[in-house]
Design a protein around this motif. Structure first.
Motif, PDB file in Angstrom:
ATOM      1  N   ASN A 118      33.741  42.586  36.577  1.00 37.18           N
ATOM      2  CA  ASN A 118      34.442  43.873  36.483  1.00 37.18           C
ATOM      3  C   ASN A 118      34.248  44.774  37.694  1.00 37.18           C
ATOM      4  O   ASN A 118      34.331  45.992  37.585  1.00 37.18           O
ATOM      5  N   GLU A 119      33.975  44.178  38.854  1.00 37.09           N
ATOM      6  CA  GLU A 119      33.891  44.929  40.110  1.00 37.09           C
ATOM      7  C   GLU A 119      35.269  44.896  40.770  1.00 37.09           C
ATOM      8  O   GLU A 119      35.858  43.821  40.917  1.00 37.09           O
ATOM      9  N   THR A 120      35.779  46.079  41.140  1.00 34.01           N
ATOM     10  CA  THR A 120      37.113  46.156  41.740  1.00 34.01           C
ATOM     11  C   THR A 120      37.008  46.245  43.264  1.00 34.01           C
ATOM     12  O   THR A 120      36.250  47.055  43.790  1.00 34.01           O
ATOM     13  N   GLU A 158      31.408  49.065  37.071  1.00 32.19           N
ATOM     14  CA  GLU A 158      30.091  49.149  36.426  1.00 32.19           C
ATOM     15  C   GLU A 158      29.064  48.264  37.132  1.00 32.19           C
ATOM     16  O   GLU A 158      27.892  48.583  37.195  1.00 32.19           O
ATOM     17  N   ASN A 159      29.507  47.110  37.618  1.00 26.95           N
ATOM     18  CA  ASN A 159      28.569  46.135  38.181  1.00 26.95           C
ATOM     19  C   ASN A 159      28.864  45.891  39.653  1.00 26.95           C
ATOM     20  O   ASN A 159      28.899  44.756  40.100  1.00 26.95           O
ATOM     21  N   ALA A 160      29.091  46.968  40.399  1.00 26.92           N
ATOM     22  CA  ALA A 160      29.489  46.815  41.805  1.00 26.92           C
ATOM     23  C   ALA A 160      28.300  46.414  42.674  1.00 26.92           C
ATOM     24  O   ALA A 160      27.480  47.238  43.046  1.00 26.92           O
ATOM     25  N   ASN A 161      28.215  45.123  42.974  1.00 32.25           N
ATOM     26  CA  ASN A 161      27.109  44.619  43.807  1.00 32.25           C
ATOM     27  C   ASN A 161      27.617  44.147  45.170  1.00 32.25           C
ATOM     28  O   ASN A 161      26.905  43.455  45.895  1.00 32.25           O
ATOM     29  N   GLU A 162      28.872  44.492  45.516  1.00 30.64           N
ATOM     30  CA  GLU A 162      29.487  44.131  46.805  1.00 30.64           C
ATOM     31  C   GLU A 162      29.487  42.621  47.037  1.00 30.64           C
ATOM     32  O   GLU A 162      29.469  42.144  48.165  1.00 30.64           O
ATOM     33  N   THR A 163      29.482  41.874  45.951  1.00 25.44           N
ATOM     34  CA  THR A 163      29.537  40.418  46.006  1.00 25.44           C
ATOM     35  C   THR A 163      30.660  39.959  45.079  1.00 25.44           C
ATOM     36  O   THR A 163      30.786  40.477  43.959  1.00 25.44           O
ATOM     37  N   VAL A 164      31.456  38.999  45.563  1.00 30.11           N
ATOM     38  CA  VAL A 164      32.543  38.494  44.714  1.00 30.11           C
ATOM     39  C   VAL A 164      31.969  37.488  43.718  1.00 30.11           C
ATOM     40  O   VAL A 164      31.410  36.460  44.104  1.00 30.11           O
ATOM     41  N   ASP A 165      32.078  37.806  42.441  1.00 27.74           N
ATOM     42  CA  ASP A 165      31.702  36.863  41.388  1.00 27.74           C
ATOM     43  C   ASP A 165      32.998  36.216  40.905  1.00 27.74           C
ATOM     44  O   ASP A 165      33.868  36.888  40.351  1.00 27.74           O
ATOM     45  N   PHE A 166      33.121  34.935  41.178  1.00 31.43           N
ATOM     46  CA  PHE A 166      34.387  34.229  40.912  1.00 31.43           C
ATOM     47  C   PHE A 166      34.576  33.966  39.423  1.00 31.43           C
ATOM     48  O   PHE A 166      33.595  33.813  38.710  1.00 31.43           O
TER      49      PHE A 166
HETATM   50 CA   LIG Z   1      30.459  41.483  41.866  1.00 30.86          CA
END
Ligand SMILES: [Ca+2]
Ligand SMILES: [Ca+2]
Length: 199
Positions: A118-120, A158-166
């Motif tokens: 749910n990171e945009t 909510e979970n913005a970790n600057e990493t793309v979770d596929f």
């Molecule tokens: Ca992410």
């Protein structure tokens, strides 16, 4: 005899090359997708699936708004849409965009993608000089899943970790307004395609 083998090989190699250079349409907006206006945008902003006035039976994502003061308008799918990427790489996304009904106050056009947590992520395309242009124009955005954010364009959620979770999926589009105001307008988006440029 050698030529007889080489020529078909070359032909298929060219075909394969063409296939990787042309994006594959992943979303044509013909199914009944649920849409929503980005929360916080002016109350006149609307995002819906609409018929293309120039082509009976074709549908597009339509973002429209009335005259108002505001920084931007955005429209999203109500839930994440088609998968744009399910593995690391550099990708190019293209869409057909119709600018006939908008003024020159629109700034760089954003496409929004959302990852599995749910990171945009947002990517921008220069659309200077496109306002009012008749018909459809192809707009392209590029993104590198290994470097998904930049100094100026950050992700959120909510979970913005600057990493793309596929997988990362299509979410929506937005446009800012130069000078924080607009005379009103509408944009149509159709035929979203994706090309993997490199790993
Ligand atoms: Ca992410
Ligand atoms: Ca369509």
């Amino acid at each position: 005899m050698i030529g007889g083998i080489l020529l078909p090989t070359l032909f298929f190699a060219l075909l394969a090359g063409a296939a990787t250079l042309c994006g594959q349409v992943v979303e044509d907006f013909e199914s009944s997708l649920q849409t929503m206006t980005e929360p916080g945008c002016n109350e006149t902003a609307q995002c819906l699936i609409a018929e293309d006035r120039a082509a009976n039976g074709n549908h597009a994502l339509k973002l429209s708004w009335d005259k108002h003061q505001g920084s931007h308008v955005g429209g999203n799918l109500a839930s994440p849409g088609v998968t744009i990427a399910d593995a690391p790489g550099v990708y190019e996304i293209a869409a057909r965009v119709n600018f006939e009904q908008c003024g020159s106050e629109i700034g760089p056009m954003a496409i929004r993608l959302v990852d599995a947590n749910n990171e945009t992520f947002q990517y921008l395309a220069n659309v200077e000089g496109k306002s009012g242009e008749p018909g459809w124009t192809e707009i392209k955005w590029s993104f590198d899943t290994n470097k998904p954010v930049s100094e100026t364009v950050k992700s959120w959620g909510e979970n913005a970790n600057e990493t793309v979770d596929f997988p990362i999926k299509f979410l929506g589009f937005a446009v800012p307004f130069h000078g924080g105001k607009t005379e009103g307008g509408a944009l149509l988006f159709d035929d979203l395609s994706v090309t993997k440029v490199s790993d």
